[in-house]
Design a protein around this motif. Structure first.
Motif, short mmCIF file in Angstrom:
data_model
loop_
_atom_site.label_atom_id
_atom_site.label_comp_id
_atom_site.label_asym_id
_atom_site.label_seq_id
_atom_site.Cartn_x
_atom_site.Cartn_y
_atom_site.Cartn_z
N LEU A 127 13.77 -1.40 3.08
CA LEU A 127 13.55 0.06 3.01
C LEU A 127 12.18 0.42 3.57
O LEU A 127 12.04 1.38 4.32
N GLU A 133 9.36 2.03 10.70
CA GLU A 133 9.84 2.09 12.08
C GLU A 133 10.31 3.49 12.46
O GLU A 133 10.24 3.87 13.63
N ARG A 136 6.79 5.93 12.42
CA ARG A 136 5.78 5.62 13.44
C ARG A 136 6.19 6.06 14.83
O ARG A 136 5.36 6.31 15.68
N ASN A 137 7.51 6.08 15.09
CA ASN A 137 7.98 6.31 16.45
C ASN A 137 8.40 7.75 16.71
O ASN A 137 9.07 8.02 17.69
N ILE A 138 8.02 8.65 15.83
CA ILE A 138 8.31 10.06 16.06
C ILE A 138 6.98 10.80 16.14
O ILE A 138 6.11 10.59 15.29
N PRO A 139 6.80 11.65 17.16
CA PRO A 139 5.51 12.32 17.31
C PRO A 139 5.11 13.10 16.06
O PRO A 139 5.96 13.72 15.42
N LEU A 141 3.36 15.81 15.81
CA LEU A 141 3.52 17.25 15.94
C LEU A 141 4.94 17.67 15.59
O LEU A 141 5.16 18.67 14.90
N LEU A 142 5.91 16.85 16.03
CA LEU A 142 7.30 17.15 15.71
C LEU A 142 7.51 17.12 14.20
O LEU A 142 8.18 18.00 13.64
N ILE A 145 5.93 20.28 12.60
CA ILE A 145 6.74 21.48 12.83
C ILE A 145 8.04 21.39 12.03
O ILE A 145 8.50 22.38 11.47
N PHE A 146 8.60 20.19 11.97
CA PHE A 146 9.84 20.03 11.20
C PHE A 146 9.63 20.41 9.73
O PHE A 146 10.39 21.21 9.18
N TYR A 275 2.89 10.20 8.07
CA TYR A 275 2.69 9.56 9.37
C TYR A 275 1.61 8.49 9.26
O TYR A 275 1.81 7.34 9.64
N PHE A 279 1.27 3.85 9.41
CA PHE A 279 0.34 2.98 10.14
C PHE A 279 -0.49 2.14 9.17
O PHE A 279 -0.72 0.96 9.40
N ASN A 332 -8.23 8.97 13.04
CA ASN A 332 -7.05 9.58 13.66
C ASN A 332 -6.54 10.72 12.79
O ASN A 332 -6.18 11.77 13.31
#
Lengths: 397, 365
Positions: A127, A133, A136-139, A141-142, A145-146, A275, A279, A332
């Protein structure tokens, strides 16, 4: 023979000046300075003439002019009549609060997920892997906004709020909480808290000295917990509980009173935390895995139990690997908090580089000030972390 | 004397092998573990099952307008109907083939790079970095060879995202190499300049760089020169990215043993020859995974261009979901965009991990 060779050597080996590395390096550096100087001069010149043409005055005088626009959320007193200089501090504090909360929450969540990934339990570790995975692989900013558009704007309006008891309300205007009102005597509770911290520092030092001299251990951790909760609580009760709560109440269309966390803040904080935690989880996992198994075995051979093994042997060594990349994640997160602009959270970039810049047209001054703030944040956090890193780093003889 | 006849081995207990054994070891080895498993099962049951039901089993897949969507599940009809917009933006419909040719060419050039021992890999790689951008630029912009010109403000969607990330990485690589070399230079002035440049860009958020590129760049240039919005964004992104690239490459340069530098000097090679022929080929090969990771970060960061008004994938989705013809499709739109980014980034990160494994065989036990 050798004298002759030396003589020949000195005369032949002297290169012409254009082949002498020293002369060459001076030449290139002078050229570089010249080019850079010309570059800045032409930029400066162009900017001045462009600004003169569009009728924008230079300088920081605009900071004292009246701003005339409202800001959604402010930690300090602010309304339309305050100055542009004040908008700078409002934005700065909004950035600071979201970065501060984000760093704390992301660290906690990141450590939990990172340890979950190393769990013996197959389901838990899978899980955690899936979470890392995907996130980490979705921007970022997206994600921001989501959460802002698809989740928080879809919450019910104030009349149909989601309620937790009669004091917490969640709706599309944000989260409404009771607001604490401190009465006379609460200052003493704060003083008691500070006294407790000072006592803990002292006890820790004393216990260490005692252990070095006699070998007896003292339960520092339990004492600290008791002190830091007990002392303020005692004073709090003795002063007759000097705190009261102001509850939010629904009036016609909106809530009045209490404290309100705006949805933009929640969306930004939530997305930043999720997010960055992904990391941090990877950093924690690799840090713990970097401690060789021999260390655990050695600790066992010395007769340490599970808890002390983790606390005294594994974690200190893992922290050495974890700290440097963790620092850059904190940086960051702070820089990423500027994405607030996209959803209208009034952070520094949105308020100052957005609205204030549009209203005054002082592009150079405002961009320079904003960038200077982020640079200061960056250098500040990395200075603190470098200091900590130096403390935990391996001391070799 | 009779021969010793051993009995056949007893089968291991049923509870230690097979499915049951695996379950016992991996899920129920201790009370704590059992509790964690139950918590995990609860999460799956309460989050993942409804999500799958919404996204797949109850979703509407076919149709042409909003009436085709039931409200029980996701409305993928919306994504299907607006797919052209998400991929090509405002590009004229008659010219879609040009973007398609660029996509196919890109795929054909990338695939050999992923395969070990592909023929002409080196030549194709150079063509990819130098020839391909020229061809793609001609095809996308038009204006010569009888191609109708398409101004950059018509570009959008996935095509724009790919253009920005590709230009960002290809332009940032040479600048990054120069900065990394400069940072390790023995000339104090050059070194200071490079350090200041790198730390300045790395210390500020990309969004402020984009703001600066769109607001301040026109001020810096002499009157009359004017860049379009895309070019300004590309300049900002390239500057920003080259600073990160420089740090990745510096890592590679530092990993090259001193003997290599000395050997190059002993052969009588000058600075540029020793760097170009001896040091950089080794250093760049070492940092390919790092470069791919930088590229992943860049690819995700391209979404930020929506703040200065460019229509990348995310912005096309964000503008399509407010269309009154399609009410309540925001979640579907964002999940589609997320999926597009996820596919690209996940593939690249797997590739980078595979490369890392291949390159670091010496450290494995």
């Amino acid at each position: 023979m050798s004298d002759q060779a030396d003589k020949a050597g000195t005369t032949v080996a002297k290169p012409p000046p254009w082949n002498d590395p020293f002369v060459r390096s001076i030449f290139f550096q002078v050229v570089a300075i010249g080019l850079l100087g010309y570059f800045f001069y032409s930029i400066f010149d162009n900017t001045l003439s462009n600004m003169a043409k569009s009728g924008v005055s230079t300088g920081f005088a605009f900071l004292t002019r009246e701003a005339g626009f409202g800001i959604l959320m402010s930690l300090i007193e602010y309304d339309e009549t305050h100055t542009y200089g004040r908008t700078f501090f409002v934005g700065l504090l909004n950035t600071a609060i979201v970065a501060f909360c984000g760093i704390i929450l992301a660290t906690i969540l990141g450590f939990v997920i990172g340890i979950a990934r190393l769990s013996n339990n197959w389901l838990v570790s899978k899980l955690a892997t899936v979470y890392i995975e995907i996130i980490r692989n979705i921007p970022l900013l997206l994600q921001i906004i989501f959460w802002s558009v698809a989740v928080l704007q879809a919450l019910p309006d104030p009349q149909n709020s989601i309620k937790y008891g009669e004091s917490f309300f969640l709706n599309n205007r944000g989260l409404f909480l009771p607001k604490p009102i401190f009465e006379d005597g609460f200052g003493l509770v704060t003083i008691a808290f500070l006294v407790a911290i000072a006592a803990i520092v002292y006890i820790k030092r004393w216990a260490r000295q005692r252990q070095e001299q006699s070998g007896d251990q003292f339960p520092v951790f339990l004492t600290s917990v008791a002190l830091i909760t007990g002392l303020p609580l005692l004073v709090f009760l003795a002063m007759g509980m000097p705190i009261s709560w102001e509850y939010s109440a629904l009036e016609r269309f909106s809530f009045v009173g209490g404290s309100n966390i705006i949805p933009e803040f929640m969306a930004l904080l939530w997305a930043l935390t999720m997010y960055t935690a992904a990391f941090i989880a990877e950093i924690v996992r690799s840090g713990i895995q970097a401690v060789s198994h021999g260390q655990t075995e050695a600790a066992r051979a010395l007769g340490l139990r599970n808890g002390p093994t983790l606390r005294l042997v594994i974690i200190p060594q893992a922290m050495r690997v974890i700290i440097p990349p963790l620092t850059s994640q904190y940086l960051n997160l702070t820089k990423n908090s500027s994405l607030a602009t996209a959803i209208g959270y009034p952070d520094l970039v949105s308020v100052f580089m957005g609205t204030t810049l549009n209203q005054t047209g002082q592009a150079v001054e405002i961009v320079a000030m904003t960038m200077a703030v982020y640079l200061t944040f960056s250098l500040g956090i990395s200075a603190i972390m470098n200091w900590y890193n130096k403390r935990v780093a391996l001391v070799e003889r | 004397m009779s021969d010793f006849q051993p009995h056949p081995d007893l089968a291991p207990p049923a509870s230690t092998v097979g499915v049951i054994g695996w379950l016992r070891v991996n899920l129920f080895s201790s009370p704590m573990n059992t509790l964690l498993t139950l918590v995990g099962l609860f999460i799956i049951y309460s989050l993942i099952v409804p999500a799958l039901d919404w996204a797949i089993f109850s979703a509407s897949w076919v149709g042409t307008d909003k009436n085709a969507c039931s409200h029980d599940g996701a409305c993928w009809v919306f994504v299907g109907q607006r797919l052209d917009f998400f991929i090509y933006g405002f590009y004229p419909k008659a010219e879609y083939w040009r973007i398609n040719v660029v996509f196919v060419l890109l795929a054909l050039l990338i695939i050999p790079q992923m395969i070990e021992n592909a023929p002409y890999k080196g030549y194709l790689g150079w063509f990819f970095l130098i020839g391909f951008p020229i061809i793609a630029g001609i095809l996308l912009l038009g204006g010569i060879f009888g191609l109708e010109p398409v101004p950059t403000d018509k570009w959008g969607g996935l095509a724009l995202t790919l253009v920005i990330s590709f230009v960002g990485i290809v332009a940032a690589l040479p600048i990054g190499i120069l900065l990394a070399l400069g940072r390790r230079s023995e000339m104090p002035v050059i070194r200071t300049m490079c350090v200041v440049f790198i730390e300045l860009w790395r210390g500020v958020p990309l969004i402020s760089v984009l703001f600066m590129a769109s607001v301040m760049l026109p001020l810096f240039l002499p009157e009359g020169t004017n860049f379009n919005k895309l070019l300004r964004a590309l300049i900002g992104i390239t500057m920003f990215q080259s600073a990160y690239m420089a740090e990745v490459i510096r890592g590679g340069l530092q990993a090259i043993p001193k003997g290599q530098y000395e050997a190059a000097a002993a052969l009588g090679l000058g600075y540029w020859k020793s760097m170009g022929l001896i040091i950089l080929p080794q250093a760049l090969k070492l940092v390919i995974p790092g470069i791919v990771n930088t590229f992943i970060a860049l690819f995700k960061d391209t979404t930020l261009v929506l703040i200065i008004g460019l229509f990348d994938v995310l912005q096309t989705v964000a503008s399509a979901i407010v269309d009154p013809a399609w009410p309540e499709v925001s979640t579907e739109g964002f999940i589609f965009a997320a999926f597009v980014f996820w596919v690209f980034c996940f593939t690249m990160s797997r590739y980078s991990i595979a490369l890392e494994r291949k390159l670091h065989t010496g450290h494995q036990r």
